[in-house]
Structures are given as C-alpha cells and as structure tokens.
Design an enzyme around this catalytic site. Structure first.
Site, PDB file in Angstrom:
ATOM      1  N   LYS A  12       0.865  -1.198   0.000  1.00  0.00           N
ATOM      2  CA  LYS A  12       0.000   0.000   0.000  1.00  0.00           C
ATOM      3  C   LYS A  12       0.892   1.236   0.000  1.00  0.00           C
ATOM      4  O   LYS A  12       1.836   1.320   0.782  1.00  0.00           O
ATOM      5  CB  LYS A  12      -0.886  -0.025   1.252  1.00  0.00           C
ATOM      6  CG  LYS A  12      -2.092   0.880   1.154  1.00  0.00           C
ATOM      7  CD  LYS A  12      -3.059   0.416   0.082  1.00  0.00           C
ATOM      8  CE  LYS A  12      -4.482   0.382   0.570  1.00  0.00           C
ATOM      9  NZ  LYS A  12      -5.363  -0.303  -0.407  1.00  0.00           N
ATOM     10  N   THR A  57      -3.630  -5.404   0.590  1.00  0.00           N
ATOM     11  CA  THR A  57      -3.005  -4.100   0.841  1.00  0.00           C
ATOM     12  C   THR A  57      -3.891  -3.284   1.787  1.00  0.00           C
ATOM     13  O   THR A  57      -3.396  -2.447   2.527  1.00  0.00           O
ATOM     14  CB  THR A  57      -2.749  -3.323  -0.467  1.00  0.00           C
ATOM     15  OG1 THR A  57      -3.978  -2.934  -1.053  1.00  0.00           O
ATOM     16  CG2 THR A  57      -1.925  -4.132  -1.443  1.00  0.00           C
ATOM     17  N   HIS A 246      17.244  27.801 -11.633  1.00  0.00           N
ATOM     18  CA  HIS A 246      17.915  28.939 -12.253  1.00  0.00           C
ATOM     19  C   HIS A 246      17.224  30.263 -11.950  1.00  0.00           C
ATOM     20  O   HIS A 246      15.999  30.369 -12.017  1.00  0.00           O
ATOM     21  CB  HIS A 246      17.961  28.764 -13.781  1.00  0.00           C
ATOM     22  CG  HIS A 246      18.589  27.478 -14.209  1.00  0.00           C
ATOM     23  ND1 HIS A 246      19.930  27.208 -14.037  1.00  0.00           N
ATOM     24  CD2 HIS A 246      18.075  26.369 -14.790  1.00  0.00           C
ATOM     25  CE1 HIS A 246      20.197  25.997 -14.512  1.00  0.00           C
ATOM     26  NE2 HIS A 246      19.093  25.475 -14.962  1.00  0.00           N
TER      27      HIS A 246
HETATM   28  O1  URC Z   1      26.592  24.543 -11.330  1.00  0.00           O
HETATM   29  C1  URC Z   1      26.294  24.320 -12.507  1.00  0.00           C
HETATM   30  N1  URC Z   1      26.637  23.139 -13.084  1.00  0.00           N
HETATM   31  C2  URC Z   1      26.351  22.826 -14.380  1.00  0.00           C
HETATM   32  O2  URC Z   1      26.671  21.714 -14.876  1.00  0.00           O
HETATM   33  C3  URC Z   1      25.661  23.810 -15.132  1.00  0.00           C
HETATM   34  N2  URC Z   1      25.210  23.857 -16.425  1.00  0.00           N
HETATM   35  C4  URC Z   1      24.621  25.069 -16.597  1.00  0.00           C
HETATM   36  O3  URC Z   1      24.072  25.459 -17.668  1.00  0.00           O
HETATM   37  N3  URC Z   1      24.671  25.795 -15.438  1.00  0.00           N
HETATM   38  C5  URC Z   1      25.322  25.034 -14.514  1.00  0.00           C
HETATM   39  N4  URC Z   1      25.638  25.272 -13.220  1.00  0.00           N
END
Ligand code: URC
Length: 281
Positions: A12, A57, A246
């Site tokens: 489960k 389960t 990012h």
């Molecule tokens: O710390 C990073 N590692 C990467 O492999 C990578 N690749 C990327 O585009 N930015 C980053 N930053």
C-alpha cells in the site's frame, strides 16, 4: 515458449496518518505518509490467481494505523523498523518488507515569544524521510530529507566550462544558487537516536551549503556529502539530488537602467539536475 514471473512486490502506498501525542503541557502533532511493500512467495497469486498467500493491501494499511498507537512515539525510523519487523515475523510467505515514511514538518506556533501548546504552522514542503528494509538475515535503514528548498545570494560562480558552437550561457562569478534538495544517507551502524542524528546531519548540510564558495552545483553537492561522511562515522554513504533552480539576470540595460546583479527571472523549467552519491573509499 516458457514465460515466467520475474521480480515482484506489492503493498500500500501513501497511507496518510496523523497523530496527536497529548503531553501534560502541550500536544505533539505528527503527520506522515507511509508506503509498505512486500516481497515473497507470490508466484501462485500471479500465475493462478490463488490469493491464499496474499495479505491484502487494505490490511497492510490498517496495520499501519493500528500499530501507530503504541509504536509511533519517537522517530519515523523507529516506527518503520517496527512495521517491517511485524510484516516479516507474522507473515511466513513474506521474505522481505520495505517501509518508506515521509514526515511533514510542523512547528508549534511562536506567539509572544513562546510556543503555543496546541497550534501549529507548516514547515513548508520539506519532509524527513526514511526507508527501512528487512529480510530474514539483514536490516537496512536510510534516512533523508526531501523538498529542502535552499538558496544563497552570493558565493556561487559558474565559469570555465566547455564552450562550443551551441553555447550561449554567460560565465558568472556571482550568481544565485537555489535548489530543492533531496538527500538520503545509509546507516552502517544503526544509531540509538535517529532524531538526533537527523537534526545533526540536516544542520551540517545547511551549514556547508551556506559556507561553501561554490564553483558549481556539482562541487557544492560533493562538499555537503563529504562534510556528513567526515562528521558521522555511522553513515556509510549519502546521495544528493540538487536541481539547479535557475535565476537568470534580467536585462535592465535594454531600458538604460543601471543595475548591479539585482533583478532576476526565476525559471522553473527546464532545469539542470545534478545528482551524486558520496561514499567512503
Ligand atoms: O553549477 C552548474 N553546473 C552545471 O553543470 C551547469 N550547467 C549550466 O548550464 N549551469 C550550470 N551550473
């Protein structure tokens, strides 16, 4: 043609359980999600439809609730250990039981400088996790953290990487480093107090992330793993998954606005995904 059953397991998933532990001065609130998975002699269930060796389960789910009253009192690791022991020892057809638990963080509300006795605030998405597996001879325990959202505004660079005809990324000596970390570590020697180990490892991971002069996510990941292995002799290996969340500098120059690395666009997708296991040689 001979067809046979390969590896199989069943159980489960996502059993949602909340518990109040009523202490004299305050209530302790715990919220967990439990996965149970069993391996064993289930050949005939698959090939003949014979359920004689199948613990439903639904019963597995009920067992989690029933055993929580007396056996979920301390760490999720201790509760998972109790559950795997229960399934392996009460069900002769079960050769291996795995219990995974994720605990949501809740903290008592801090009001007027004091913790409220029974009102809580969520600690966000972060969870304390464990995976415990037991068979007739052995038992293994790993613990971890998931959805640990952390960010630093400096001490992170990414430079001197490969540039080819498709490269557009600009080198940076000062960027935002943000990640939603998933970590799990395997115990070599089972500790007496899992909660204390967890708190200490979590703190060390955060301290290393904050203090590291990062040349890449890869390097910071390794530093975090290494710090845990150096400080905790009972940890055999540690795996980290660090998505690179990012934050791309927004181009204010197009509006002739002077700027110093202050305004960014946070982008969810696509994202870099960096993962590794760090272990003793
Ligand atoms: O710390 C990073 N590692 C990467 O492999 C990578 N690749 C990327 O585009 N930015 C980053 N930053």
């Amino acid at each position: 043609m001979k067809i046979r059953l390969g590896e199989n397991c069943y159980g489960k998933n996502a059993v949602q359980l909340s518990k109040i532990i009523r202490r004299p001065a305050y209530h302790e609130f715990r919220q967990i999600s439990v996965n149970v998975s069993l391996k064993g002699d289930f050949e005939e269930a698959h090939t003949l439809g014979d359920n004689a060796k199948i613990l439903p389960t639904d019963t597995q789910k009920n067992t989690v609730y029933a055993l929580a009253r007396d056996h979920f009192k301390t760490s999720i690791e201790d509760f998972a250990l109790h559950l795997v022991h229960h399934f392996v020892t009460t069900q002769p057809q079960v050769s291996e039981a795995t219990v995974e638990i994720a605990e949501h963080a809740y903290h008592r509300l801090l009001l007027d400088g004091a913790e409220h006795p029974h009102a809580y605030i969520s600690g966000g998405q972060e969870k304390h996790t464990t995976l415990v597996r037991k068979d007739a001879e052995s038992i293994s325990v790993s613990s971890g953290i998931s959805d640990l959202l952390i960010l630093k505004t400096t001490d992170s660079a990414f430079e001197k990487y490969i540039k080819d005809q498709y490269t557009t990324l600009k080198e940076t000596s000062d960027r935002i480093l943000a990640t939603k970390c998933t970590v799990s570590w395997m115990y070599d020697k089972l500790p007496a107090d899992y909660s204390q180990q967890f708190d200490s490892i979590r703190e060390l991971l955060l301290r290393t992330f904050a203090g590291h002069k990062s040349l890449s996510v890869q390097q910071t990941l390794f530093a975090m793993g290494r710090a845990v292995l150096e400080a905790h002799a009972g940890v055999k290996e540690i795996s980290l998954e660090m998505p690179n969340k990012h934050h791309i500098p927004f181009n204010l120059e197009q509006f002739n606005i002077p700027h110093e690395n202050e305004i960014f666009i946070a982008t969810d997708e696509p994202y870099g995904l960096i993962s590794a296991t760090v272990l003793r040689d």
